[in-house]
Enzyme design. Sequence first.
Site, PDB file in Angstrom:
ATOM      1  N   TRP A 183      18.203   6.591  30.021  1.00 55.65           N
ATOM      2  CA  TRP A 183      19.497   7.024  29.638  1.00 55.65           C
ATOM      3  C   TRP A 183      19.766   8.424  30.533  1.00 55.65           C
ATOM      4  O   TRP A 183      19.025   9.260  30.579  1.00 55.65           O
ATOM      5  CB  TRP A 183      19.618   7.636  28.192  1.00 55.65           C
ATOM      6  CG  TRP A 183      20.848   8.297  27.767  1.00 55.65           C
ATOM      7  CD1 TRP A 183      22.138   7.979  27.505  1.00 55.65           C
ATOM      8  CD2 TRP A 183      20.994   9.887  27.531  1.00 55.65           C
ATOM      9  NE1 TRP A 183      22.829   8.928  27.489  1.00 55.65           N
ATOM     10  CE2 TRP A 183      22.422   9.961  27.476  1.00 55.65           C
ATOM     11  CE3 TRP A 183      19.940  10.755  27.773  1.00 55.65           C
ATOM     12  CZ2 TRP A 183      22.773  11.165  27.331  1.00 55.65           C
ATOM     13  CZ3 TRP A 183      20.775  12.432  27.661  1.00 55.65           C
ATOM     14  CH2 TRP A 183      22.044  12.187  27.368  1.00 55.65           C
ATOM     15  N   GLU A 224      20.018   2.543  28.068  1.00 58.07           N
ATOM     16  CA  GLU A 224      20.956   2.987  26.739  1.00 58.07           C
ATOM     17  C   GLU A 224      22.335   3.132  27.314  1.00 58.07           C
ATOM     18  O   GLU A 224      22.726   4.140  28.385  1.00 58.07           O
ATOM     19  CB  GLU A 224      20.115   4.116  26.271  1.00 58.07           C
ATOM     20  CG  GLU A 224      20.848   4.720  24.829  1.00 58.07           C
ATOM     21  CD  GLU A 224      20.227   5.972  24.529  1.00 58.07           C
ATOM     22  OE1 GLU A 224      19.403   6.476  25.145  1.00 58.07           O
ATOM     23  OE2 GLU A 224      20.619   6.186  23.276  1.00 58.07           O
ATOM     24  N   LYS A 226      26.280   4.637  26.303  1.00 56.10           N
ATOM     25  CA  LYS A 226      27.076   5.770  25.548  1.00 56.10           C
ATOM     26  C   LYS A 226      28.504   5.596  25.618  1.00 56.10           C
ATOM     27  O   LYS A 226      28.942   5.492  26.764  1.00 56.10           O
ATOM     28  CB  LYS A 226      26.229   7.030  25.903  1.00 56.10           C
ATOM     29  CG  LYS A 226      26.517   8.080  24.990  1.00 56.10           C
ATOM     30  CD  LYS A 226      25.683   9.345  25.118  1.00 56.10           C
ATOM     31  CE  LYS A 226      26.250  10.458  24.360  1.00 56.10           C
ATOM     32  NZ  LYS A 226      25.041  11.601  24.290  1.00 56.10           N
ATOM     33  N   ASP A 259      21.989   2.706  20.448  1.00 54.67           N
ATOM     34  CA  ASP A 259      22.012   3.904  19.881  1.00 54.67           C
ATOM     35  C   ASP A 259      23.181   3.985  18.864  1.00 54.67           C
ATOM     36  O   ASP A 259      24.243   4.128  19.480  1.00 54.67           O
ATOM     37  CB  ASP A 259      21.695   5.101  20.662  1.00 54.67           C
ATOM     38  CG  ASP A 259      21.610   6.521  19.800  1.00 54.67           C
ATOM     39  OD1 ASP A 259      22.540   6.619  19.073  1.00 54.67           O
ATOM     40  OD2 ASP A 259      20.975   7.217  20.164  1.00 54.67           O
ATOM     41  N   HIS A 262      26.206   6.023  19.464  1.00 54.34           N
ATOM     42  CA  HIS A 262      27.048   5.742  20.800  1.00 54.34           C
ATOM     43  C   HIS A 262      28.108   4.641  20.915  1.00 54.34           C
ATOM     44  O   HIS A 262      28.474   4.251  21.936  1.00 54.34           O
ATOM     45  CB  HIS A 262      25.920   5.331  21.850  1.00 54.34           C
ATOM     46  CG  HIS A 262      24.929   6.391  22.246  1.00 54.34           C
ATOM     47  ND1 HIS A 262      23.870   6.368  23.211  1.00 54.34           N
ATOM     48  CD2 HIS A 262      24.672   7.662  21.641  1.00 54.34           C
ATOM     49  CE1 HIS A 262      23.097   7.623  23.202  1.00 54.34           C
ATOM     50  NE2 HIS A 262      23.571   8.219  22.144  1.00 54.34           N
ATOM     51  N   HIS A 286      17.773   2.778  18.766  1.00 56.18           N
ATOM     52  CA  HIS A 286      17.611   4.298  18.565  1.00 56.18           C
ATOM     53  C   HIS A 286      18.502   4.288  17.260  1.00 56.18           C
ATOM     54  O   HIS A 286      19.685   4.187  17.218  1.00 56.18           O
ATOM     55  CB  HIS A 286      18.332   5.260  19.669  1.00 56.18           C
ATOM     56  CG  HIS A 286      17.501   5.508  20.667  1.00 56.18           C
ATOM     57  ND1 HIS A 286      17.824   6.571  21.624  1.00 56.18           N
ATOM     58  CD2 HIS A 286      16.077   5.154  21.005  1.00 56.18           C
ATOM     59  CE1 HIS A 286      16.665   6.623  22.622  1.00 56.18           C
ATOM     60  NE2 HIS A 286      15.742   5.922  21.978  1.00 56.18           N
ATOM     61  N   ASP A 294      28.477  11.653  18.149  1.00 49.27           N
ATOM     62  CA  ASP A 294      27.064  11.270  18.198  1.00 49.27           C
ATOM     63  C   ASP A 294      26.482  12.552  17.816  1.00 49.27           C
ATOM     64  O   ASP A 294      25.562  13.370  18.610  1.00 49.27           O
ATOM     65  CB  ASP A 294      26.621  10.893  19.568  1.00 49.27           C
ATOM     66  CG  ASP A 294      25.194  10.641  20.009  1.00 49.27           C
ATOM     67  OD1 ASP A 294      24.807  10.146  19.207  1.00 49.27           O
ATOM     68  OD2 ASP A 294      24.688  11.020  21.187  1.00 49.27           O
ATOM     69  N   ASP A 296      23.587  12.939  15.868  1.00 44.76           N
ATOM     70  CA  ASP A 296      22.240  13.064  15.564  1.00 44.76           C
ATOM     71  C   ASP A 296      21.702  13.910  14.237  1.00 44.76           C
ATOM     72  O   ASP A 296      20.796  14.525  14.352  1.00 44.76           O
ATOM     73  CB  ASP A 296      21.531  13.498  16.824  1.00 44.76           C
ATOM     74  CG  ASP A 296      21.665  12.529  17.987  1.00 44.76           C
ATOM     75  OD1 ASP A 296      21.070  11.636  18.033  1.00 44.76           O
ATOM     76  OD2 ASP A 296      22.274  13.043  19.181  1.00 44.76           O
ATOM     77  N   ASP A 327      15.956   8.554  16.913  1.00 43.63           N
ATOM     78  CA  ASP A 327      16.728   9.494  17.651  1.00 43.63           C
ATOM     79  C   ASP A 327      17.452  10.500  17.131  1.00 43.63           C
ATOM     80  O   ASP A 327      18.788  10.187  16.830  1.00 43.63           O
ATOM     81  CB  ASP A 327      17.148   8.663  18.933  1.00 43.63           C
ATOM     82  CG  ASP A 327      17.597   9.678  19.973  1.00 43.63           C
ATOM     83  OD1 ASP A 327      17.493  10.923  19.951  1.00 43.63           O
ATOM     84  OD2 ASP A 327      18.610   9.424  20.890  1.00 43.63           O
TER      85      ASP A 327
HETATM   86  C1  RNT Z   1      21.612  10.813  23.803  1.00 44.35           C
HETATM   87  C2  RNT Z   1      20.703   9.620  23.806  1.00 44.35           C
HETATM   88  C3  RNT Z   1      19.212  10.029  24.253  1.00 44.35           C
HETATM   89  C4  RNT Z   1      18.626  11.174  23.754  1.00 44.35           C
HETATM   90  C5  RNT Z   1      17.179  11.315  24.013  1.00 44.35           C
HETATM   91  C6  RNT Z   1      16.696  12.513  23.918  1.00 44.35           C
HETATM   92  O1  RNT Z   1      22.818  10.739  23.545  1.00 44.35           O
HETATM   93  O2  RNT Z   1      20.925   9.196  22.427  1.00 44.35           O
HETATM   94  O3  RNT Z   1      18.587   8.659  23.905  1.00 44.35           O
HETATM   95  O4  RNT Z   1      19.071  11.487  22.551  1.00 44.35           O
HETATM   96  O5  RNT Z   1      16.749  10.641  25.097  1.00 44.35           O
HETATM   97 ZN    ZN Z   2      19.459   7.742  21.870  1.00 47.51          ZN
END
Ligand code: RNT
Ligand code: ZN
Length: 420
Positions: A183, A224, A226, A259, A262, A286, A294, A296, A327
């Site tokens: 990523w 990954e 985004k 993820d 994303h 993720h 995003d 988290d 994640d």
């Molecule tokens: C970021 C991605 C990625 C990170 C990690 C730390 O938007 O989700 O996966 O969060 O690699």
């Molecule tokens: Zn991620």
Amino acid sequence: MSYAEAKARYAAIGIDTEAAMATLKNVPISLHCWQGDDVRGFDTDPTKPLTGGIQTTGNYPGRARTPEELMADIDQVLALCPGTKKINLHASYAIFNEQNGGWVDRDQLEPKHFAPWVEFCKARGLGADFNPTFFSHPMCDPLTLSSPNKETRDFWIRHGKACIRISQYLAEELGQPCTMNIWTGDGFKDIPADRMGPRMRYRESIDAILSEPYDFNIVKPCVESKVFGIGVEAYTVGSAEFSLNYAAMNPGKCIPLMDNGHYHPTEVVSDKIPALLTFFPEIALHITRPIRWDSDHVVLFDDETREICREIVRCGGLDGRVFIALDYFDASINRIAAWTVGFRNVQKALLNALLTPEADLKALQDTDRFTELMVRQEEMKTLPFGEIWAEYCDRCGVPKDGEWFSVVKEYEKTVLSARV
Ligand code: RNT
Ligand code: ZN
């Protein structure tokens, strides 16, 4: 209600709670090491800001500052979480010491810089996953693998290749597959003049990284995607179409990673899982919780987490087709609790999925009995799930709900509060 009574309630709808618990116990879930220190790692100046479009907010005391502190914190989390765990490492968590020659830059990393993590995992019977770290580093110009500057790209390609070798080492040492997730935060804040150029370069750079030899049976490079990041709102190089197509065009070399933070806010990864599994033998996830973006946040036992887990289970994802990782990173609350809540909730959601009479529900759908399907799905929500979950925790030798937070509070008092 006792476990025996709850078990009987599930048996009445054709569900074997014993089988569900037995299955769940062996499903590996990767615990991300970066919740413990706000994604800072050990290889760069911890006072420098996080880059790559990601951000942690909050300054709750007790962040892990050293490998020893992070490992101690992870141990505390492991003791509170049921099931099979793996540790998800980032390259920035390399451990430099006198025996291995001290600090090296990311393009010079070697397996020996992760030997202490291997030792940690072996002592606890854990597998490991890995991630090259393409952010928070002076060589981000700010782009990495898609940079127009060859010197920048070459540095990051060397980093990616080093990470392939480290992933192979982790997989071999620990005897479990290792996903290696690519990523980058590459993108632009405002309307670009060239969208294709960076993507062509990104593609070539990933090709170069994946030209490093590895055994695809045990090393699973992932890409990954985004939609956007902070400071890169207008354009992301590794968009959904780019990443998915890269994986589709490179079978046997890499797999797509989704993820759930994303995508556009009304898109759901639960629906994308069966779409991808229609074509890809394997995918990676993720699991996170986006609030409006995003963000988290810590994973909850919410509708989408439950639906993601139902799709994993009913699409055969537990037979090794879906690699599950967490994640998220919240720095505004106790980090041990944040980690634990999220991990336990994914376990809960998988258990909930395993306790769902999917074959019966599918039969209702296939015979157009949609009224009954809705009624059954709604009634499932009030089954005595809590009793089965408590029994599962008990059998895994970890505290039940209501019994673990006091342990975290004690750890905060005796360990975390001393970190000033
Ligand atoms: C970021 C991605 C990625 C990170 C990690 C730390 O938007 O989700 O996966 O969060 O690699
Ligand atoms: Zn991620």
